[in-house]
Design a protein around this motif. Structure first.
Motif, PDB file in Angstrom:
ATOM      1  N   THR A  17     -22.398  23.732   9.209  1.00 39.42           N
ATOM      2  CA  THR A  17     -21.075  22.675   8.502  1.00 39.42           C
ATOM      3  C   THR A  17     -20.822  21.471   9.497  1.00 39.42           C
ATOM      4  OG1 THR A  17     -19.302  24.167   9.082  1.00 39.42           O
ATOM      5  CG2 THR A  17     -20.481  24.563   7.220  1.00 39.42           C
ATOM      6  N   HIS A  18     -21.336  21.710  10.870  1.00 38.30           N
ATOM      7  CA  HIS A  18     -20.883  20.753  12.002  1.00 38.30           C
ATOM      8  C   HIS A  18     -19.442  20.846  12.097  1.00 38.30           C
ATOM      9  CE1 HIS A  18     -21.966  17.824  14.970  1.00 38.30           C
ATOM     10  NE2 HIS A  18     -20.896  16.809  14.466  1.00 38.30           N
ATOM     11  N   THR A  19     -18.858  21.915  12.374  1.00 36.54           N
ATOM     12  CA  THR A  19     -17.451  22.049  12.598  1.00 36.54           C
ATOM     13  C   THR A  19     -17.089  22.143  14.032  1.00 36.54           C
ATOM     14  OG1 THR A  19     -17.111  23.412  10.542  1.00 36.54           O
ATOM     15  CG2 THR A  19     -15.333  23.567  12.039  1.00 36.54           C
ATOM     16  N   LEU A  20     -16.454  21.099  14.334  1.00 37.99           N
ATOM     17  CA  LEU A  20     -16.107  20.969  16.017  1.00 37.99           C
ATOM     18  C   LEU A  20     -14.746  21.892  16.199  1.00 37.99           C
ATOM     19  CD1 LEU A  20     -16.912  17.217  16.178  1.00 37.99           C
ATOM     20  CD2 LEU A  20     -18.416  19.165  16.682  1.00 37.99           C
ATOM     21  N   LYS A  21     -14.637  22.150  17.619  1.00 36.61           N
ATOM     22  CA  LYS A  21     -13.648  23.057  18.137  1.00 36.61           C
ATOM     23  C   LYS A  21     -12.318  21.922  17.675  1.00 36.61           C
ATOM     24  CE  LYS A  21     -15.601  25.228  21.885  1.00 36.61           C
ATOM     25  NZ  LYS A  21     -16.877  25.130  21.803  1.00 36.61           N
ATOM     26  N   GLU A  22     -12.214  20.777  17.913  1.00 38.04           N
ATOM     27  CA  GLU A  22     -10.986  20.082  17.886  1.00 38.04           C
ATOM     28  C   GLU A  22     -10.524  20.063  16.253  1.00 38.04           C
ATOM     29  OE1 GLU A  22     -14.062  16.824  18.470  1.00 38.04           O
ATOM     30  OE2 GLU A  22     -13.724  18.733  19.294  1.00 38.04           O
ATOM     31  N   GLN A  23     -11.632  20.317  15.234  1.00 37.38           N
ATOM     32  CA  GLN A  23     -11.409  20.249  13.865  1.00 37.38           C
ATOM     33  C   GLN A  23     -10.599  21.772  13.370  1.00 37.38           C
ATOM     34  OE1 GLN A  23     -15.330  19.477  12.502  1.00 37.38           O
ATOM     35  NE2 GLN A  23     -14.779  17.256  12.248  1.00 37.38           N
ATOM     36  N   MET A  24     -10.685  22.618  14.499  1.00 45.65           N
ATOM     37  CA  MET A  24     -10.224  23.881  14.108  1.00 45.65           C
ATOM     38  C   MET A  24      -8.918  24.226  14.683  1.00 45.65           C
ATOM     39  SD  MET A  24     -12.034  25.426  11.730  1.00 45.65           S
ATOM     40  CE  MET A  24     -12.642  27.185  11.652  1.00 45.65           C
ATOM     41  N   LYS A  25      -8.187  23.232  15.364  1.00 47.07           N
ATOM     42  CA  LYS A  25      -7.051  23.338  16.078  1.00 47.07           C
ATOM     43  C   LYS A  25      -5.871  23.086  14.698  1.00 47.07           C
ATOM     44  CE  LYS A  25      -8.283  21.749  20.518  1.00 47.07           C
ATOM     45  NZ  LYS A  25      -8.535  20.905  21.590  1.00 47.07           N
ATOM     46  N   HIS A  26      -5.890  23.929  13.801  1.00 52.81           N
ATOM     47  CA  HIS A  26      -5.227  23.748  12.555  1.00 52.81           C
ATOM     48  C   HIS A  26      -3.623  24.339  12.715  1.00 52.81           C
ATOM     49  CE1 HIS A  26      -6.203  27.900  11.888  1.00 52.81           C
ATOM     50  NE2 HIS A  26      -7.665  27.570  12.153  1.00 52.81           N
ATOM     51  N   ASN A  27      -3.043  24.591  11.832  1.00 51.15           N
ATOM     52  CA  ASN A  27      -1.749  24.910  11.556  1.00 51.15           C
ATOM     53  C   ASN A  27      -2.082  26.555  11.723  1.00 51.15           C
ATOM     54  OD1 ASN A  27      -0.177  22.735  11.771  1.00 51.15           O
ATOM     55  ND2 ASN A  27      -0.449  22.798   9.347  1.00 51.15           N
ATOM     56  N   GLU A  28      -0.813  27.421  11.891  1.00 54.46           N
ATOM     57  CA  GLU A  28      -1.182  28.874  11.908  1.00 54.46           C
ATOM     58  C   GLU A  28      -1.382  29.469  10.761  1.00 54.46           C
ATOM     59  OE1 GLU A  28       1.370  32.679  13.908  1.00 54.46           O
ATOM     60  OE2 GLU A  28       1.772  30.522  14.499  1.00 54.46           O
ATOM     61  N   HIS A  29      -0.638  28.668   9.679  1.00 56.15           N
ATOM     62  CA  HIS A  29      -0.890  29.104   8.314  1.00 56.15           C
ATOM     63  C   HIS A  29      -1.578  27.919   7.443  1.00 56.15           C
ATOM     64  CE1 HIS A  29       1.769  32.267   9.743  1.00 56.15           C
ATOM     65  NE2 HIS A  29       2.643  31.293   9.973  1.00 56.15           N
ATOM     66  N   PRO A  30      -2.219  28.518   6.120  1.00 62.69           N
ATOM     67  CA  PRO A  30      -2.600  27.378   5.296  1.00 62.69           C
ATOM     68  C   PRO A  30      -1.532  26.517   4.714  1.00 62.69           C
ATOM     69  CG  PRO A  30      -3.510  29.649   4.448  1.00 62.69           C
ATOM     70  CD  PRO A  30      -2.309  29.688   5.829  1.00 62.69           C
ATOM     71  N   ALA A  31      -2.130  25.463   4.364  1.00 64.37           N
ATOM     72  CA  ALA A  31      -1.090  24.282   4.020  1.00 64.37           C
ATOM     73  C   ALA A  31      -0.870  23.916   2.606  1.00 64.37           C
ATOM     74  CB  ALA A  31      -1.535  22.995   4.634  1.00 64.37           C
ATOM     75  N   TYR A  32      -1.759  24.774   1.780  1.00 67.59           N
ATOM     76  CA  TYR A  32      -2.003  24.464   0.447  1.00 67.59           C
ATOM     77  C   TYR A  32      -2.605  25.770  -0.209  1.00 67.59           C
ATOM     78  CZ  TYR A  32      -6.735  23.569   1.863  1.00 67.59           C
ATOM     79  OH  TYR A  32      -8.002  23.958   2.640  1.00 67.59           O
ATOM     80  N   ILE A  33      -2.146  25.844  -1.613  1.00 67.12           N
ATOM     81  CA  ILE A  33      -2.910  27.085  -2.301  1.00 67.12           C
ATOM     82  C   ILE A  33      -3.712  26.218  -3.588  1.00 67.12           C
ATOM     83  CG2 ILE A  33      -2.154  28.836  -4.170  1.00 67.12           C
ATOM     84  CD1 ILE A  33       0.661  28.556  -3.026  1.00 67.12           C
ATOM     85  N   ARG A  34      -4.878  26.591  -3.175  1.00 65.42           N
ATOM     86  CA  ARG A  34      -6.158  26.174  -4.089  1.00 65.42           C
ATOM     87  C   ARG A  34      -6.322  27.101  -5.120  1.00 65.42           C
ATOM     88  NH1 ARG A  34     -11.440  23.720  -3.579  1.00 65.42           N
ATOM     89  NH2 ARG A  34     -11.863  23.104  -5.817  1.00 65.42           N
ATOM     90  N   LEU A  35      -5.832  26.882  -6.472  1.00 63.77           N
ATOM     91  CA  LEU A  35      -6.160  27.696  -7.711  1.00 63.77           C
ATOM     92  C   LEU A  35      -7.684  27.605  -8.073  1.00 63.77           C
ATOM     93  CD1 LEU A  35      -4.902  29.455  -9.653  1.00 63.77           C
ATOM     94  CD2 LEU A  35      -4.226  27.612 -10.788  1.00 63.77           C
ATOM     95  N   LEU A  36      -8.394  28.807  -8.218  1.00 62.48           N
ATOM     96  CA  LEU A  36      -9.600  28.709  -8.765  1.00 62.48           C
ATOM     97  C   LEU A  36      -9.878  29.176 -10.295  1.00 62.48           C
ATOM     98  CD1 LEU A  36     -11.555  30.409  -5.728  1.00 62.48           C
ATOM     99  CD2 LEU A  36     -11.402  27.954  -6.371  1.00 62.48           C
ATOM    100  N   GLY A  37      -8.800  30.207 -10.580  1.00 63.30           N
ATOM    101  CA  GLY A  37      -8.778  30.748 -11.810  1.00 63.30           C
ATOM    102  C   GLY A  37      -7.963  31.773 -12.215  1.00 63.30           C
TER     103      GLY A  37
END
Length: 402
Positions: free
Chosen positions: A316-336
């Motif tokens: 997925t070409h996910t770089l180290k700097e792209q994974m410097k994220h917040n400690e917690h998710p920023a959204y709730i993605r509803l699937l069903g």
């Protein structure tokens, strides 16, 4: 309405998951069961056997009331980060409790482990480092370190995968001061990594997938281990997309990614550490399939799971700097959701601390880019026009309501 949360992958949804949902509902007295589920790529560094949409439908027909997605930045991570993201989302959705399956089956040892390790964090970290310096993998080092520190009849066996995850779930809830309460039920029959199908009706997802792939995607050998909605869903997926997903279908893309990247570019990929990029490149040159590549790549220091996660991030070409994220998710993605899940969501929706996403076209934040990229790469495992069909499902189609 009381809600109980489950952390799941449903790869695929099987009889053990039906039991887990039912017993969790009973044990916690919940009106609603909420599942936070990994998306296209999973915690062990694998592509899911079918899309998250197909797995959501299976879950809603198997006792789950509401399904949300665990973002890529948490779903494809070591146990600590995976658990932290999952429990954070369940807390955000207002769940009163969460319940996980474990080899131990009692919640007290998990709470004891958290307290003792929190009080002895420096010694624990030092013991892990010492074991890793001796050439052991992180999970083996952590289990050794734990045994050297905790002195109790309630000591957990941290060589067991569900106990490892369970400890992290409990730690995520207690460390963050969440109101959500932890519960556990004992895992029955097949173990988490068990690859053989036994004579009873409970088998591990690993064993079910192995049987399907060994029989050239024939489903009849696993029919007694999965509920009918799962069988129907797998048959429909095969009929529509003409393939179930596994690592081998992504091998040409992964090999291209590895061989077309410089060593410096590979070193910039998330989780690529300590010069492993040299070995990855050399083994890719010599390998003709993914299984052969992994067998050649495996060392005592790196678990199969960690190496597979590296491969996911390369793919997925996910770089180290792209994974410097917040400690917690920023959204709730509803699937069903079911009607009961819909009713629960109406009662909590106005008080949610995070944005609720039911359609991607209405949400254009940078945080979700990794999820989109993962979904697009996952679809590339299929041939056209099925690639385009699955990608379109990600952007345009509504959530599933059963």
């Amino acid at each position: 309405m009381k809600a109980c949360g489950l952390v799941v992958e449903y790869n695929p949804f099987h009889n053990g998951h039906v039991l887990h949902a039912r017993e969790s509902r009973e044990k916690t007295g919940a009106d609603v069961v909420v599942a936070v589920m990994s998306g296209p790529f999973l915690q062990r560094g694998e592509p899911a056997i079918v899309s998250k949409w197909a797995r959501t439908e299976m879950a809603l027909n198997g006792g789950i009331d509401l399904v949300i997605e665990l973002p890529y930045a948490f779903a494809t991570q070591k146990a600590e980060i995976f658990a932290n993201g999952s429990i954070s989302l369940l807390e955000s959705l207002g769940c009163d409790s969460f319940c996980f399956g474990s080899e131990d089956g009692r919640i007290e040892p998990f709470i004891t482990a958290h307290k003792i390790l929190s009080d002895n964090s420096a010694a624990f970290d030092a013991a892990i480092k010492s074991a890793m310096d001796a050439g052991n993998s992180y999970p083996a080092s952590a289990a050794q370190a734990y045994q050297s520190i905790i002195k109790s009849d309630l000591a957990l066996d941290l060589t067991k995968p569900n106990n490892i995850l369970g400890k992290e779930y409990v730690s995520a809830a207690l460390s963050n001061g969440y109101s959500i309460r932890p519960y556990t039920i004992q895992r029955v029959a097949a173990g988490y990594h068990e690859t053989k199908l036994s004579n009873d009706r409970i088998a591990s997802a690993t064993g079910i997938r192995k049987a399907i792939h060994e029989q050239n995607q024939e489903l009849d050998p696993v029919s007694s281990y999965i509920p009918q909605p799962t069988m129907n869903g797998l048959k429909q997926y095969l009929s529509h997309y003409h393939s179930l997903h596994d690592w081998e279908m992504y091998w040409p893309m992964l090999k291209y990614r590895i061989l077309s990247s410089s060593l410096n570019e590979l070193a910039g990929i998330y989780e690529i550490e300590e010069g492993i990029e040299h070995r990855i490149k050399e083994m890719a040159k010599q390998s003709s399939n993914f299984t052969g590549f992994m067998n050649a790549l495996k060392t005592k220091r790196y678990t199969w799971t960690r190496l597979q996660r590296m491969c996911v991030h390369i793919l997925t070409h996910t770089l180290k700097e792209q994974m410097k994220h917040n400690e917690h998710p920023a959204y709730i993605r509803l699937l069903g959701m079911t009607g009961r899940g819909q009713e629960y969501l109406r009662t909590v929706k106005k008080g949610l601390p995070l944005p609720l996403i039911s359609k991607l076209s209405s949400y254009q934040e940078q945080d979700i880019e990794k999820d989109l990229r993962a979904a697009q790469v996952y679809a590339l495992g299929l041939s056209e026009p099925y690639q385009a069909d699955l990608m379109k499902r990600e952007y345009a189609a509504p959530i599933i309501i059963e």
